[in-house]
Design a protein around this motif. Structure first.
Motif, PDB file in Angstrom:
ATOM      1  N   ARG A  40      -0.296   4.973  -1.375  1.00 55.10           N
ATOM      2  CA  ARG A  40      -0.555   6.195  -0.365  1.00 55.10           C
ATOM      3  C   ARG A  40       0.411   7.476  -0.898  1.00 55.10           C
ATOM      4  NH1 ARG A  40       0.140   2.527   4.152  1.00 55.10           N
ATOM      5  NH2 ARG A  40      -1.754   1.328   4.399  1.00 55.10           N
ATOM      6  N   GLU A  41       1.623   7.219  -1.020  1.00 56.58           N
ATOM      7  CA  GLU A  41       2.586   8.306  -1.751  1.00 56.58           C
ATOM      8  C   GLU A  41       2.028   9.274  -2.730  1.00 56.58           C
ATOM      9  OE1 GLU A  41       6.268   6.432  -1.735  1.00 56.58           O
ATOM     10  OE2 GLU A  41       6.569   6.517   0.312  1.00 56.58           O
ATOM     11  N   ASP A  95      -0.952   8.893  -4.035  1.00 57.57           N
ATOM     12  CA  ASP A  95      -2.412   9.699  -3.605  1.00 57.57           C
ATOM     13  C   ASP A  95      -2.059  11.240  -2.972  1.00 57.57           C
ATOM     14  OD1 ASP A  95      -5.330   9.823  -3.460  1.00 57.57           O
ATOM     15  OD2 ASP A  95      -4.863   9.828  -1.165  1.00 57.57           O
ATOM     16  N   GLU A  96      -1.189  11.088  -1.917  1.00 56.27           N
ATOM     17  CA  GLU A  96      -0.594  12.335  -1.336  1.00 56.27           C
ATOM     18  C   GLU A  96       0.007  13.300  -2.266  1.00 56.27           C
ATOM     19  OE1 GLU A  96       2.105  11.274   1.823  1.00 56.27           O
ATOM     20  OE2 GLU A  96       0.541  10.096   2.938  1.00 56.27           O
ATOM     21  N   PRO A 128       0.888  -1.313   0.000  1.00 51.39           N
ATOM     22  CA  PRO A 128      -0.005  -0.122   0.087  1.00 51.39           C
ATOM     23  C   PRO A 128       1.018   1.300  -0.109  1.00 51.39           C
ATOM     24  CG  PRO A 128      -0.278  -1.066   2.233  1.00 51.39           C
ATOM     25  CD  PRO A 128       0.509  -2.196   1.192  1.00 51.39           C
ATOM     26  N   THR A 129       2.094   1.350   0.498  1.00 47.73           N
ATOM     27  CA  THR A 129       2.964   2.570   0.615  1.00 47.73           C
ATOM     28  C   THR A 129       2.922   3.255  -0.536  1.00 47.73           C
ATOM     29  OG1 THR A 129       3.964   1.521   2.497  1.00 47.73           O
ATOM     30  CG2 THR A 129       4.944   3.399   1.505  1.00 47.73           C
TER      31      THR A 129
END
Length: 113
Positions: A74-75, A77-78, A70-71
């Motif tokens: 997430r990055e 998406d950020e 997932p990391t």
């Protein structure tokens, strides 16, 4: 997040592999069927995705099971969140312009009646 993220995701076959992995752990042969390319191609794309940090491999006896990490998502998406506000502002202004235009049309119709 690096430019490598975009280079990794630019390939449509890798995106299909990622889509297949969204449904959970898969072994290479399962991905071959879902993605529709030869085993060597799936293995190559999995290696690239693994090196970029998008997938992990878990040995299970003779099998190797691949799953998403997932990391990096997430990055990504950020990073995209920074630009999402820009588009939301533009869409808000567009919505306001549409409402003003509709209001003018309604007023014009009222005057004609």
């Amino acid at each position: 997040m690096h430019i490598d993220t975009f280079q990794t995701l630019a390939d449509p076959t890798r995106r299909r592999v990622l889509d297949a992995l969204r449904r959970g752990e898969r072994q290479v042969n399962d991905l071959v069927e879902e993605v529709g390319i030869h085993q060597s191609g799936v293995s190559r794309h999995l290696r690239i995705l693994h090196e970029a940090g998008f997938v992990t491999m878990r040995p299970d006896g003779q099998r190797r099971l691949y799953s998403l990490v997932p990391t990096p998502f997430r990055e990504l998406d950020e990073w995209l969140t920074q630009y999402r506000g820009l588009w939301e502002e533009r869409l808000d202004r567009f919505g306001e312009a549409l409402e003003a235009r509709q209001k003018q049309r309604n007023e014009k119709r009222s005057e004609e009646e």
